[in-house]
Design a protein around this motif. Structure first.
Motif, PDB file in Angstrom:
ATOM      1  N   LYS A   1       0.759  -1.342  -0.090  1.00 48.07           N
ATOM      2  CA  LYS A   1      -0.131   0.067   0.142  1.00 48.07           C
ATOM      3  C   LYS A   1       0.898   1.277  -0.015  1.00 48.07           C
ATOM      4  O   LYS A   1       0.467   2.283  -0.793  1.00 48.07           O
ATOM      5  CB  LYS A   1      -0.768   0.055   1.186  1.00 48.07           C
TER       6      LYS A   1
ATOM      7  N   GLU B   1     -14.494  -4.449   4.962  1.00 53.56           N
ATOM      8  CA  GLU B   1     -13.497  -3.790   4.205  1.00 53.56           C
ATOM      9  C   GLU B   1     -12.709  -4.608   3.005  1.00 53.56           C
ATOM     10  O   GLU B   1     -11.624  -5.139   3.416  1.00 53.56           O
ATOM     11  CB  GLU B   1     -12.603  -3.167   5.205  1.00 53.56           C
TER      12      GLU B   1
ATOM     13  N   TYR C   1     -10.658  -6.780   0.912  1.00 54.22           N
ATOM     14  CA  TYR C   1      -9.419  -6.372   0.143  1.00 54.22           C
ATOM     15  C   TYR C   1      -9.125  -7.601  -0.718  1.00 54.22           C
ATOM     16  O   TYR C   1      -9.898  -8.847  -0.906  1.00 54.22           O
ATOM     17  CB  TYR C   1      -8.260  -6.605   1.300  1.00 54.22           C
ATOM     18  N   SER C   2      -7.969  -7.410  -1.311  1.00 54.82           N
ATOM     19  CA  SER C   2      -7.582  -8.270  -2.508  1.00 54.82           C
ATOM     20  C   SER C   2      -8.769  -8.944  -3.149  1.00 54.82           C
ATOM     21  O   SER C   2      -9.522  -8.321  -3.719  1.00 54.82           O
ATOM     22  CB  SER C   2      -6.679  -9.537  -1.747  1.00 54.82           C
TER      23      SER C   2
ATOM     24  N   VAL D   1      -3.378  -1.339   7.702  1.00 53.57           N
ATOM     25  CA  VAL D   1      -3.791  -2.392   6.655  1.00 53.57           C
ATOM     26  C   VAL D   1      -4.350  -3.256   7.749  1.00 53.57           C
ATOM     27  O   VAL D   1      -3.805  -3.881   8.587  1.00 53.57           O
ATOM     28  CB  VAL D   1      -2.899  -3.001   5.704  1.00 53.57           C
TER      29      VAL D   1
ATOM     30  N   ILE E   1      -6.633  -6.957   7.952  1.00 62.26           N
ATOM     31  CA  ILE E   1      -7.133  -8.454   7.280  1.00 62.26           C
ATOM     32  C   ILE E   1      -7.575  -9.179   8.303  1.00 62.26           C
ATOM     33  O   ILE E   1      -7.539  -9.236   9.661  1.00 62.26           O
ATOM     34  CB  ILE E   1      -5.988  -9.298   6.538  1.00 62.26           C
TER      35      ILE E   1
END
Lengths: 374, 213, 155, 364
Positions: A92, A242, A244-245, A309, A311
Motif C-alpha cells: 500500500k 472492508e 481486500y484483495s 492495513v 485483514i
C-alpha cells in the motif's frame, strides 16, 4: 433474607493459585493468577510477556524483504495471514498492484491456513473439556492441510510464502486437484464425525451453554474481534466490511450468533470452516493464468509515509501499522493482534465462575500467545 | 469327589493366632502414635491404621458384618472427615504448644483409671472361647457364632430393637439438617441463588485494582 | 466520514482544539496532548462519529525532532469509518492522560507503550510493565536503546 | 493360604497390564488410529492391528520400575509413601468376594469358586473403597502443591457423594436375593423370575439399579467422564502430580484394577455371574481319551470373564467419547438425580421380591 444468620467463625480464606505459564491448558505461556475461594474463582489477573521476542524491534533493523519471515512468526498458528498483513501494508505504501494470479494464490493459502488453524482450535477446545477423541480427529485432518503447504512452500508451520509484490513460488501442477480431493474427503466429515461426537452430547452442552457470556458492549469496549465478536452478534468480518484483495469476487456468508457464550464461539468456528471450504472451491475454478510475482529490487526503498492495513486472520482482525522514512528499513512496524485484546478480556470475564470453566472459556477464545506477546 | 473349598488347611498352622497378635500389636502402636506424634496429620493416619486393625480383629472374631461396618463407618466417614478438618486448618494452627509440666501426669492418671474400669467389666462378664471364626471344631460356648451373622443382626434390629432403630434415623436426619445449615455461606442474597456455587453476596472487588504484590 | 469532515466536526464541537490534518498519514489528525482526553470522549459519544472500537495505541520515537508521537487508532462498526489521532510528547518525560476509562481495550495497549517507550499514562488503573519483567530498566523500542547483548548489523 | 494371596496379586497385576494394553488399543480404534504397534514381534504386528504391540505395557511397567522415584523435599513423607500402598491394597482387596464360578448346579450343596465367599460380600465391596478415598486425600495433601490438593478434595467429594447412590442401587439385588453374599446373589439369579426361567438376571427386575450402579461405578473409579480429580487439562493429573516411577505405576494399576473390579461386580450382581440361562455344564466332561475335571468351574469362569470384559469394553468406549463433567454438575447429578432414582429402585425391588415370595415360593 436468609433465615440463618451467617456463621461468624466460619471464616473462609481465599488462596492464590498461579495457573501457568507452564500449564497444559493455557495454549502457550500465559499466566493467570487466580484468587480462588475453594473451587470458585473470585478474580483473575492474566500476566503475559513470557513469549516476547520484540519482533517489532528486530524489524527496524531488517530490510523490508527480510521482514516477511519475521511477520510469519507473529502468529505461527496462521503464519500466512500475519505475513499477508505486513506485505499488503508495504504494497500500500508503494501503491503497487500485484498480478491477479498472485492475489488468488494468497487467498487460497490464507483460507487453507484458516482451516488448519480452526482445526487446531477445535482440537484444543475439546481436549481442554476432556474429550481426547475429537482432538485426534482435528489433528489427523490438519496433517493433510499441512501436506498441501509443505508441497508448495516447503514448510509446515512458518511458510515464508508471501513476497512484496506477490507470492514466493507458483503452485505445483496437481495442487488444485489434491486440494479439491482433500475438501471432498474432509467436508462430509465435519458433520458426520466432528460435530456428531460433540454437539449432541449433554455434558458438552452443560459445560459450554451459558458459560462465559460476553455482551456485545463489553466485547467492543475490550476490543474483541474475529469469531468471538461474531458470537456476540456483530458482523465484523473484514473480508466483507472492508474487502481486500479478491474477496469481492468470491461470495460466501459470515456466520453470526447472538448468545456470545462458549458454545456460540465454537459453533461460529465450525461454520467458518465450511465457508472457507466454499471459498477454496471458488478460487480453484477462478484461478487465472499468468505471473505470480512482480519482482522487486532487494534493497527496496519505500517512500516516506504511514499506513494501517487490516485483514481477517483466523483469530480476528490482524492489523499492520507501518511507518517508513524513505530508507530501505521500516522506521516503525506495529502489529495490532486479536489475541492481545482477547487476553485483556479474561480479567473481566473470569469472575464468579468455577475453576474448570476457566479452562473451557480460555480455550473457546482460541488465544495464541505469540500474537499476544509479539 | 466333590471338590469343596471349605476345608482350608487352617488348623495345621495357627495362622489366625498369628494374625490376631500382629493386628493387636499394630493397633497398640498406632494407638500410642496418635497421642505422641508431632504433626496432627500423622496422628490422623495413625488413627486410621488403628481403625483398620480393629476391623481386622472383628473379622477374626467371626463377625464380618462388624468388620465391614467398622471399615465403612470409621475409616470411610469419620476419619476422612477428621483428615479434612486437619487439612483445612493445618496452616492456621500455630506449631504444637509444648505441653506444660504436669500434663503427662494427668494423662497417666486418667489412663490408669480407665484401665481399672475396663478390667472390672471384662473380668466380671462370662466369655466362652468359641474358637476362631472358620475352625470347624466349634466348641459349645456361651455365644454361638451363628447368632452374630448378618441375618440375625438384621432381624434383631427390626423386631425387638425397632424403636431405637427409628429413633436413630430421626437423630441422623436432625444432624444432617444442622450440618447443611452450618455450612451455608454468608446470607445468600436471593438474586444470585441461581449461580452454580452459592456465591457470597459480598461485592467482588474490581479485578483491575489488584493488591500490590 | 473521512478525515476532513472529522476535523471540521471536531473543531466545531471543541472550539479551542485546532485539529490539523497529518501530512504522512492520509486518515490521521494531529492534536496537542492536553485536550486529547476531551477529543476521545467526544469521538465515542458523538452520534456522527460513534468511534466505539478502540484498535490500538502505539508510539513513534523521533530522536532528531526530540519527540515521541503517540498514535491512537479508532474504528466505528455501526458507521464503518476509522480515525487515527496523533499527538507529540517531549522525549525526556512523556506524560499524557489515560483513555482506558473511555475504552477498557486501551488499558493493555497503554501498558505496552509504557513498557516499550516509557510514556507514563496518568490515572491509569494498573500501569505496570506488560512485556518485560518488572525489574527491567530502559525502554526497548526507543531508537537510542542499547543493551549489552544487542548486536547491530555491520553497516 | 499364602499361595492364594500371591495368586491374587499375580492375577490382578497381569490383568491390569492387559487392561492398559486393551484400553490403548480400543482408544486407538475409536480415534481411527492403531494403538501401540512397536513393542512386540514384528511379524505379528503385520498380521493385524490387534496383534501388534502387545508388549507395550510390559515395557511401560519395566520402564516405570527403573525410573527414579523422586520424593520432593517439602513433601510430607509419611503420607506421600503411604498413599500408593493403601490404594494398591484397596484395589486388590476388593477382588476377594467376587464369585468367578461355581460347581455344577444339580449338586445339593453348591460351592462358589471365589477367593473367599464372605457372607457380607457386598458390604465388604462397599467398605473397601473408603480406603482409596483416604489414600487419595493423603496423596493430594501430602504432595504439598495446590493442584494436587485441589485434585484430592475433588476426588473425595466425588467418591463420597457417589457412594450413597451406589449402595442404594446395590440394595435392589440384595432384597431380591435375600443375602449379602455374592455367591448367593448369583445362585438366586439362576432361578427364573415369576416362574419364567429365562428372566433370572437381576438386570431385568432392577433396571434402574443397574443403570445407577453403572454410573456410580464410573465415578467411584475416577474414570472419565467423571475424572475431575486427575483431569490433565486443569489440574495436571491432580493428586498424582508429584509422583513418579513405581509409585505412579501403583496409582495407574490401581485405577485399572478398580475398573475391572467394578465391571466384574456389575456382572456378578446384575448379569447373573457365571450362569447361562437354561444350560448347566456337567461336572466332568469326558473327551473320550481323558476326563476334563472341574469342567463346570471352567465354563463358569469363561462365561463370567466374557461378561466382565464386555462391560469393561463399554466403560472404555464411554471413556473415549464423553467430555468431562463439571464438578457442580457432578454434584447436582449425583445428589438430586441418582439418589432419588436409586431409592425408587429399592421400592420397586421390594415389590417384586414380595410378589416373588408370595406367589412363586421365594428365590433362595
Amino acid at each position: 433474607m436468609s433465615t440463618f444468620p451467617p456463621n461468624p467463625d466460619l471464616v473462609t480464606e481465599e488462596f492464590e493459585l498461579k495457573m501457568g505459564p507452564h500449564h497444559p491448558s493455557t495454549h502457550g505461556v500465559l499466566q493467570l493468577s487466580l484468587t480462588l475461594d475453594g473451587e470458585r474463582v473470585v478474580a483473575c489477573r492474566p500476566n503475559v510477556g513470557f513469549l516476547h521476542r520484540s519482533i517489532e524491534k528486530i524489524m527496524e533493523h531488517r530490510t523490508y524483504a527480510q521482514g516477511v519471515p519475521l511477520a510469519d512468526r507473529v502468529d505461527y498458528c496462521s503464519a500466512m495471514t500475519s505475513s499477508l498483513a505486513y506485505v499488503m501494508a508495504v504494497e500500500k505504501l508503494l501503491d503497487l498492484t500485484i498480478p491477479p494470479r498472485a492475489e488468488y494464490l494468497r487467498v487460497i493459502m490464507s483460507e487453507l491456513n484458516r482451516i488448519a488453524s480452526h482445526l487446531l482450535a477445535y482440537g484444543t477446545f475439546t481436549l481442554d473439556l476432556g474429550g481426547t477423541t475429537p482432538f485426534l480427529f482435528g489433528f489427523r485432518d490438519r496433517e493433510k492441510v499441512l501436506d498441501l503447504f509443505e508441497e508448495t512452500c516447503g514448510a509446515r508451520l512458518l511458510y515464508n510464502y508471501m513476497r512484496i509484490g506477490g507470492v514466493a513460488c507458483d503452485i505445483k501442477p496437481g495442487f488444485l486437484d489434491r486440494m479439491i480431493a482433500f475438501l471432498d474427503y474432509w467436508e462430509p466429515l465435519l458433520s458426520s464425525e466432528y460435530e456428531a461426537i460433540i454437539d449432541e452430547n449433554p455434558i458438552f452442552y452443560n459445560r459450554t451453554k451459558g458459560v462465559g457470556v460476553l455482551s456485545q458492549a463489553d466485547a467492543l469496549r475490550y476490543g474483541v474481534c474475529g469469531p468471538n465478536l461474531r458470537a456476540c452478534g456483530l458482523n465484523n468480518d473484514i473480508r466483507k466490511i472492508e474487502p481486500y484483495s479478491v474477496y469481492p469476487e468470491l461470495e460466501f456468508d459470515v456466520p453470526i450468533r447472538t448468545e456470545g457464550d462458549t458454545f456460540a464461539r465454537y459453533r461460529i468456528r465450525m461454520e467458518e470452516l465450511r465457508q472457507s471450504a466454499r471459498i477454496l472451491r471458488q478460487c480453484a475454478e477462478k484461478l487465472p493464468k499468468g505471473e505470480y510475482l512482480a519482482r522487486q529490487p532487494y534493497e527496496l526503498k519505500v517512500p516516506a509515509g504511514e499506513t494501517y492495513v487490516r485483514i481477517e486472520s483466523s483469530r480476528g482482525d490482524l492489523g499492520c501499522y507501518l511507518v517508513s522514512d524513505g530508507s530501505e528499513r521500516p522506521y516503525r512496524c506495529k502489529f495490532r493482534t486479536p489475541s492481545f485484546s482477547h487476553c485483556s478480556v479474561f480479567s473481566h470475564l473470569f469472575r464468579d465462575c468455577l475453576f474448570s470453566d476457566i479452562v473451557a472459556m480460555s480455550a473457546s477464545f482460541d488465544i495464541v500467545l505469540p500474537e499476544t506477546d509479539r | 469327589m466333590p471338590f469343596s473349598m471349605d476345608i482350608y488347611a487352617w488348623d495345621s498352622f495357627p495362622i489366625d493366632t498369628l494374625l490376631f497378635w500382629c493386628f493387636a500389636a499394630v493397633m497398640l502402636i498406632s494407638g500410642l502414635c496418635v497421642v505422641t506424634v508431632k504433626r496432627v496429620f500423622h496422628a490422623g493416619i495413625a488413627m486410621i491404621v488403628c481403625f483398620v486393625c480393629a476391623a481386622g480383629i472383628y473379622a477374626l472374631l467371626g463377625c464380618p458384618f462388624m468388620a465391614a461396618l467398622q471399615l465403612l463407618v470409621y475409616v470411610g466417614a469419620i476419619a476422612t472427615m477428621l483428615l479434612f478438618a486437619v487439612m483445612l486448618t493445618d496452616k492456621m494452627m500455630e506449631p504444637r504448644p509444648n505441653t506444660t509440666f504436669f500434663q503427662p501426669f494427668m494423662g497417666l492418671f486418667a489412663s490408669v483409671l480407665l484401665f481399672g474400669l475396663l478390667w472390672l467389666t471384662v473380668s466380671s462378664s462370662k466369655f466362652g472361647f468359641a474358637g476362631w471364626a472358620n475352625s470347624t471344631a466349634a466348641s459349645s460356648s456361651a455365644i454361638d457364632i451363628t447368632s452374630l451373622s448378618t441375618t440375625n443382626i438384621g432381624l434383631r434390629l427390626l423386631t425387638p430393637y425397632a424403636v431405637p432403630f427409628e429413633l436413630i434415623s430421626v437423630i441422623i436426619l436432625a444432624t444432617l439438617i444442622a450440618a447443611i445449615a452450618l455450612a451455608r455461606k454468608e446470607d445468600r442474597s436471593p438474586a444470585d441463588s441461581g449461580t452454580p456455587a452459592d456465591a457470597p453476596a459480598s461485592p467482588a472487588e474490581p479485578a483491575s485494582t489488584p493488591a500490590k504484590e | 466520514m473521512n478525515r476532513d469532515e472529522f476535523i471540521k466536526a471536531a473543531n466545531q464541537a471543541m472550539p479551542d482544539l485546532h485539529a490539523k490534518a497529518d501530512t504522512a498519514n492520509p486518515d490521521a489528525i494531529v492534536v496537542n496532548s492536553a485536550d486529547l482526553h476531551g477529543l476521545c470522549l467526544w469521538m465515542r459519544d458523538d452520534p456522527a462519529a460513534q468511534l466505539t472500537y478502540f484498535e490500538f495505541v502505539t508510539a513513534q520515537d523521533w530522536p532528531d525532532r526530540d519527540e515521541i508521537v503517540l498514535v491512537y487508532s479508532l474504528y466505528s462498526h455501526p458507521l464503518g469509518h476509522r480515525l487515527m489521532v496523533k499527538t507529540a510528547l517531549p522525549r525526556r518525560d512523556p506524560q499524557i492522560e489515560t483513555v482506558s476509562d473511555i475504552w477498557e481495550g486501551a488499558n493493555w495497549s497503554e501498558r505496552e507503550v509504557y513498557d516499550l517507550f516509557g510514556v507514563t499514562f496518568s490515572r491509569h488503573p494498573d500501569l505496570r510493565r506488560i512485556m518485560m519483567f518488572d525489574g527491567w530498566e530502559g525502554y526497548p523500542l526507543r531508537k537510542d536503546y542499547t543493551h549489552p547483548n544487542l548486536i547491530h548489523r555491520p553497516e | 493360604m499364602l499361595i492364594a494371596l500371591i495368586a491374587i496379586y499375580a492375577a490382578v497385576s497381569v490383568n491390569a497390564l492387559f487392561l492398559i494394553w486393551l484400553e490403548r488399543k480400543i482408544s486407538g480404534r475409536i480415534q481411527r488410529r492403531q494403538g501401540p504397534m512397536l513393542c512386540g514381534p514384528k511379524m505379528m504386528a503385520q498380521k493385524s492391528m490387534w496383534l501388534g504391540g502387545w508388549f507395550a505395557t510390559a515395557c511401560d511397567a519395566t520402564k516405570l520400575i527403573f525410573k527414579e522415584d523422586i520424593i520432593p523435599s517439602k513433601v510430607d513423607r509419611l503420607g506421600f509413601i503411604l498413599a500408593p500402598i493403601v490404594v494398591m491394597l484397596a484395589a486388590i482387596a476388593v477382588y476377594v468376594p467376587i464369585p468367578w464360578s461355581a460347581t455344577s448346579y444339580h449338586q445339593t450343596e453348591q460351592v462358589t469358586f471365589a477367593f473367599a465367599d464372605l457372607n457380607v460380600g457386598l458390604l465388604y465391596i462397599v467398605a473397601v473403597p473408603s480406603l482409596t478415598v483416604f489414600s487419595i486425600l493423603t496423596a493430594g495433601w501430602s504432595s504439598n502443591n495446590k493442584y494436587s490438593m485441589l485434585g484430592g478434595f475433588r476426588s473425595v467429594v466425588q467418591m463420597l457423594s457417589y457412594e450413597i447412590p451406589m449402595v442404594f442401587a446395590l440394595m435392589g439385588p440384595i432384597i431380591l436375593a435375600g443375602s449379602l453374599s455374592l455367591g448367593d446373589i448369583v445362585k438366586a439369579q439362576t432361578q427364573g423370575l415369576f416362574g419364567i426361567p429365562f428372566l433370572g438376571w437381576f438386570i431385568i427386575p432392577s433396571v434402574i439399579g443397574a443403570a445407577v450402579y453403572f454410573i456410580c461405578a464410573i465415578a467411584e473409579s475416577n474414570r472419565p467422564p467423571f475424572d475431575m480429580p486427575e483431569s490433565e487439562q486443569e489440574l495436571g493429573t491432580g493428586f498424582n502430580t508429584e509422583y513418579s516411577g513405581m509409585r505412579f505405576a501403583m496409582f495407574y494399576l490401581a485405577e485399572f484394577s478398580n475398573a475391572f473390579v467394578v465391571s466384574s461386580i456389575f456382572t456378578a450382581v446384575f448379569l447373573g455371574g457365571w450362569s447361562i440361562p437354561g444350560i448347566t455344564p456337567p461336572p466332568e466332561l469326558n473327551l473320550g481319551f481323558c476326563i476334563l475335571p472341574y469342567f463346570d468351574l471352567l465354563v463358569g469362569l469363561v462365561v463370567f470373564s466374557i461378561k466382565a470384559y464386555s462391560v469393561l469394553l463399554i466403560l472404555m468406549w464411554i471413556r473415549w467419547t464423553f467430555v468431562r463433567v463439571r464438578p457442580d454438575h457432578l454434584m447436582n447429578f449425583g445428589w438430586k438425580f441418582l439418589l432419588p432414582l436409586s431409592i425408587a429402585n429399592v421400592i420397586v425391588c421390594t415389590v417384586i421380591a414380595a410378589v416373588q415370595q408370595i406367589y412363586y415360593g421365594g428365590l433362595s
